[in-house]
Scaffold this active site. Structure first.
Site, short mmCIF file in Angstrom:
data_model
loop_
_atom_site.label_atom_id
_atom_site.label_comp_id
_atom_site.label_asym_id
_atom_site.label_seq_id
_atom_site.Cartn_x
_atom_site.Cartn_y
_atom_site.Cartn_z
CE LYS A 1 37.15 43.56 61.55
NZ LYS A 1 36.75 44.80 60.93
CB CYS B 1 19.27 75.25 50.12
SG CYS B 1 21.06 75.20 50.16
CB CYS C 1 21.51 79.07 47.87
SG CYS C 1 20.41 77.71 47.43
CE1 TYR D 1 49.65 40.33 60.33
CE2 TYR D 1 49.39 42.24 61.74
CZ TYR D 1 49.41 41.67 60.47
OH TYR D 1 49.20 42.44 59.37
CD GLU E 1 47.89 35.59 66.17
OE1 GLU E 1 47.91 36.70 65.59
OE2 GLU E 1 48.50 34.61 65.75
CB CYS F 1 23.57 76.23 45.94
SG CYS F 1 23.83 75.85 47.67
CB CYS G 1 20.05 72.60 47.18
SG CYS G 1 20.38 74.22 46.51
CG ASP H 1 41.16 49.19 64.83
OD1 ASP H 1 41.38 48.94 63.64
OD2 ASP H 1 40.17 49.81 65.24
CE LYS I 1 40.88 42.54 61.80
NZ LYS I 1 41.32 43.90 61.72
S1 IVH Z 1 46.92 37.96 60.22
C1 IVH Z 1 47.31 37.38 55.37
N1 IVH Z 1 46.76 38.62 62.72
O1 IVH Z 1 44.03 42.97 60.44
C2 IVH Z 1 46.84 38.39 56.37
N2 IVH Z 1 46.22 40.28 61.12
O2 IVH Z 1 41.67 42.97 58.73
C3 IVH Z 1 47.26 37.96 57.71
N3 IVH Z 1 45.64 42.45 62.08
O3 IVH Z 1 45.74 42.94 57.40
C4 IVH Z 1 46.79 38.86 58.75
N4 IVH Z 1 45.89 41.89 64.19
O4 IVH Z 1 46.67 44.36 59.35
C5 IVH Z 1 46.60 39.04 61.47
N5 IVH Z 1 46.69 39.03 64.98
C6 IVH Z 1 46.55 39.46 63.74
C7 IVH Z 1 46.16 40.79 63.42
C8 IVH Z 1 46.00 41.16 62.10
C9 IVH Z 1 45.59 42.88 63.35
C10 IVH Z 1 45.31 43.28 60.92
C11 IVH Z 1 46.24 43.10 59.74
C12 IVH Z 1 45.35 42.55 58.66
C13 IVH Z 1 44.03 43.11 59.05
C14 IVH Z 1 42.88 42.38 58.40
#
Ligand code: IVH
Length: 664
Positions: free
Chosen positions: A309, A403, A406, A221, A112, A426, A421, A116, A114
């Site tokens: 990531k 600095c 000051c 999610y 899935e 200061c 400093c 933000d 992720k």
């Molecule tokens: S599963 C037990 N699925 O990312 C934790 N998290 O960095 C299960 N997040 O705490 C999390 N998209 O807030 C899951 N498809 C996704 C997500 C997701 C964003 C966030 C969530 C989690 C954080 C971890």
């Protein structure tokens, strides 16, 4: 490594991580990348594993803490965990190897995006939304239901179950983020750094009407506690939510093994630039719930899922100037002033350059084109200079000798990278020290923010913490824009802070290496400021979580006649004079481990934790054979049965209160 070195390194890493946790979860204003954070975490867990005897007790479960005063705290029926991160294909391979080892077969993943944003748990009873709770410290979070009333689809859902917790992410569309920032700039307010911080800040507004105007969105999610055994796979779960017309993290893919999952990740990395909201990675989850249960979780994260990531985004821009920022200990940090550039949706105008060595190593010069990099939602960093675009006569940067505040000479102490400093009076240092003292993490003095402190230092001659407590209405009424109401609010907040627990005063003093955790340890072990002021290095080094470096820093601080004089003045003003009986080893609760479950009546969970910890006990998140007591409130969930199985002593709230010396 020597025992003392290991203990000190472990303590220092915990302190650093606690600081970054507070910035990320509490302030929604992280200053390092997720990758840098994870590297620190790894260093810590390697050291803890290598030197278990010196490691002592970890400071926190590891999911941070976003709880804020002003919200009602609610316990989660099942802990809200975080995810482990991977930054390379190799790290995903290692993850798959662990799964294969445990399952004996190639895993099937649900992959899935992720998104933000900020994690929340939505609690439903027979399809009706009861409340929305933030992750908090993983065990209990803030009730933010009122701030999401503008989302009609989540209020009543087609779930036929008695009880259901849906886990999801609150986020903002990029277009809403830009609109809100534009409005703020027009109103002369500082724009938010990115959509995630704005979402986190909006979710924690105490005025629900203002919060609802921020156009927060939510998608689901995951599954928390549920009264039925409803779904066998993550795919079936997400499909049902879609059928209930609930927003889910899309697109999601079910694939066999990492080779296929990687192709999906690459697609998502391209697709993310077309999504109307920010995603910073992809999440790989074992699709089968039975396998998820089999693998379980650590205190921080499930073993059956991992977040990959995406590689950080980059942009080029011009460096207009390098300015110096003076911190509260006099450390001078160079800051790059940049031609504004948009990176991953955030407008960047500044970046830290860390220290003089960093500038020299990268040979960064004023006027250069530089490569900026930003991973996830953190403050961007300059990774390199575009040498091909440098003008031939661009001079090398010479670090200033004086600095900027000051004008005193800057000094580089032996073995330090930073220039400092050394002038304790200061004005820039004074301002920073006061900002730290008044901050939420220390004395928590409302209405005493950066702008007011700058005025007090410049116009009212405030030079240290004690001067704050000597302020009179006349001192304030002559300040610009300070009407009677503002004066009264500020003086009341200052007055209220006299009652702050002693550890806040200790933390507020800004002793190098003494963060909130160490301040609590010091107060619980020594009991009063008078004893702390006299303590010697051997005594302090023996205290848990202090170590030789912390001890030396504390003794050095109190050895200064100016600091002793400051403390005398604070004491005369009634600040930091409390005595809290030291947690005595013969106290029956000292050193005992507690887990709390269910809802308590007389105390909030945070209060119970605070009181137990004040008696030297530890409150932990996870039940294991190392736990001494399980305290059971109402609707306790599965921990009760597990504690029985493990033979752990079970208390009800009455027994807890009796042990704390309270009537029920
Ligand atoms: S599963 C037990 N699925 O990312 C934790 N998290 O960095 C299960 N997040 O705490 C999390 N998209 O807030 C899951 N498809 C996704 C997500 C997701 C964003 C966030 C969530 C989690 C954080 C971890």
């Amino acid at each position: 490594m020597q025992k003392t070195d290991a203990t000190a390194s472990i303590a220092a890493l915990r302190e650093t991580l606690a600081r970054h946790d507070a910035l990320y979860y509490g302030e929604a204003a992280p200053v390092i990348t997720d990758a840098q954070y994870d590297a620190l975490k790894r260093q810590l867990s390697d050291l803890e594993a290598a030197y278990p005897l010196f490691a002592g007790v970890p400071a926190a479960a590891g999911v941070g803490d976003d709880r804020r005063p002003g919200f009602v705290q609610v316990a989660h029926s099942e802990p809200m965990l975080s995810l482990d991160n991977a930054y390379s294909f190799e790290e995903l391979q290692a993850f798959e190897k662990r799964l294969q080892g445990a399952l004996g077969q190639l895993p099937t993943y649900c992959v899935e995006p992720k998104v933000d944003g900020v994690a929340v748990s939505c609690v439903y009873q027979k399809g009706q939304l009861l409340r929305v709770v933030t992750r908090g410290n993983g065990l209990e979070g803030d009730d933010v239901t009122l701030n999401l009333l503008h989302l009609p689809k989540i209020q009543r859902i087609a779930a036929p179950f008695d009880y259901l917790e849906l886990r999801g992410e609150v986020y903002l569309l990029q277009s809403d983020f830009e609109r809100i920032n534009q409005e703020r700039e027009e109103d002369g307010l500082t724009p938010f750094a990115n959509a995630r911080n704005l979402a986190a800040g909006s979710l924690k507004l105490l005025d629900p009407k203002a919060a609802q105007k921020r156009s927060l969105k939510l998608l689901f999610y995951g599954l928390g506690a549920c009264s039925e055994q409803a779904w066998e796979t993550q795919e079936a779960f997400l499909t049902t939510l879609k059928a209930w017309e609930l927003p889910v993290n899309e697109p999601f893919f079910v694939v066999q093994g990492l080779a296929e999952a990687w192709k999906v990740i690459e697609q998502l990395d391209v697709l993310r630039h077309t999504l109307p909201y920010g995603t910073d990675g992809a999440v790989l989850k074992l699709n089968e719930r039975a396998f998820q249960k089999q693998l379980g979780a650590t205190a921080k994260a499930p073993r059956w899922a991992i977040a990959y990531k995406f590689a950080p985004s980059q942009a080029q821009t011009r460096l207009h100037a390098i300015t110096l920022q003076v911190g509260r200990t006099g450390v001078v940090t160079p800051v790059a002033q940049l031609e504004p550039v948009v990176l991953d949706g955030s407008r960047i105008v500044r970046a830290t350059l860390h220290n003089a060595d960093e500038i020299a190593r990268k040979d960064i010069r004023v006027g250069d084109w530089v490569v900026l990099e930003k991973a996830g939602e953190v403050i961007p960093a300059i990774v390199s200079v575009v040498l091909e675009r440098r003008q031939p006569d661009t001079p090398a940067f010479v670090f200033p000798k004086n600095c900027p505040s000051c004008e005193g000479a800057l000094t580089r102490l032996p073995q330090e990278v930073a220039w400092r400093c050394l002038n304790a009076t200061c004005p820039a240092q004074v301002r920073r020290r006061l900002e730290h003292f008044a901050s939420r993490q220390a004395m928590d003095i409302k209405h005493l923010g950066e702008a007011v402190i700058a005025l007090l230092v410049e116009r009212s001659g405030v030079g240290d913490f004690a001067d704050i407590y000597a302020l009179t209405p006349q001192d304030l009424l002559c300040l610009p824009q300070f009407k009677e109401r503002a004066v009264q609010n500020l003086l009341e907040a200052i007055e209220a802070s006299r009652q702050a627990p002693l550890w806040r005063v200790v933390h507020g003093l800004g002793i190098p290496l003494v963060g909130a955790t160490m301040a609590k340890e010091l107060v619980s072990a020594l009991g009063s400021m008078a004893i702390l002021r006299q303590a010697d290095v051997p005594t302090l080094s023996r205290l848990p979580g202090v170590g030789p470096l912390g001890a030396a820093s504390i003794v050095h601080f109190f050895a200064s006649p100016a600091n002793q004089e400051l403390l005398d003045r604070l004491e005369a003003l009634g600040v930091g004079t409390q005595h809290s009986p030291p947690a005595h080893p013969q106290n029956p609760l000292a050193g005992k481990r507690f887990v709390l479950t269910g809802t308590l009546q007389a105390l909030t969970r945070a209060e119970a934790c605070e009181r137990l910890e004040a008696l030297g006990a530890r409150v932990v998140a996870t039940l294991s054979s190392k736990v001494d007591y399980l305290v059971v409130g109402q609707d306790p969930g599965s921990k009760y049965a597990k504690a029985k199985e493990l033979g752990i002593c079970i208390w009800d709230e009455e027994q807890l209160l009796a042990a704390l010396g309270e009537e029920f």
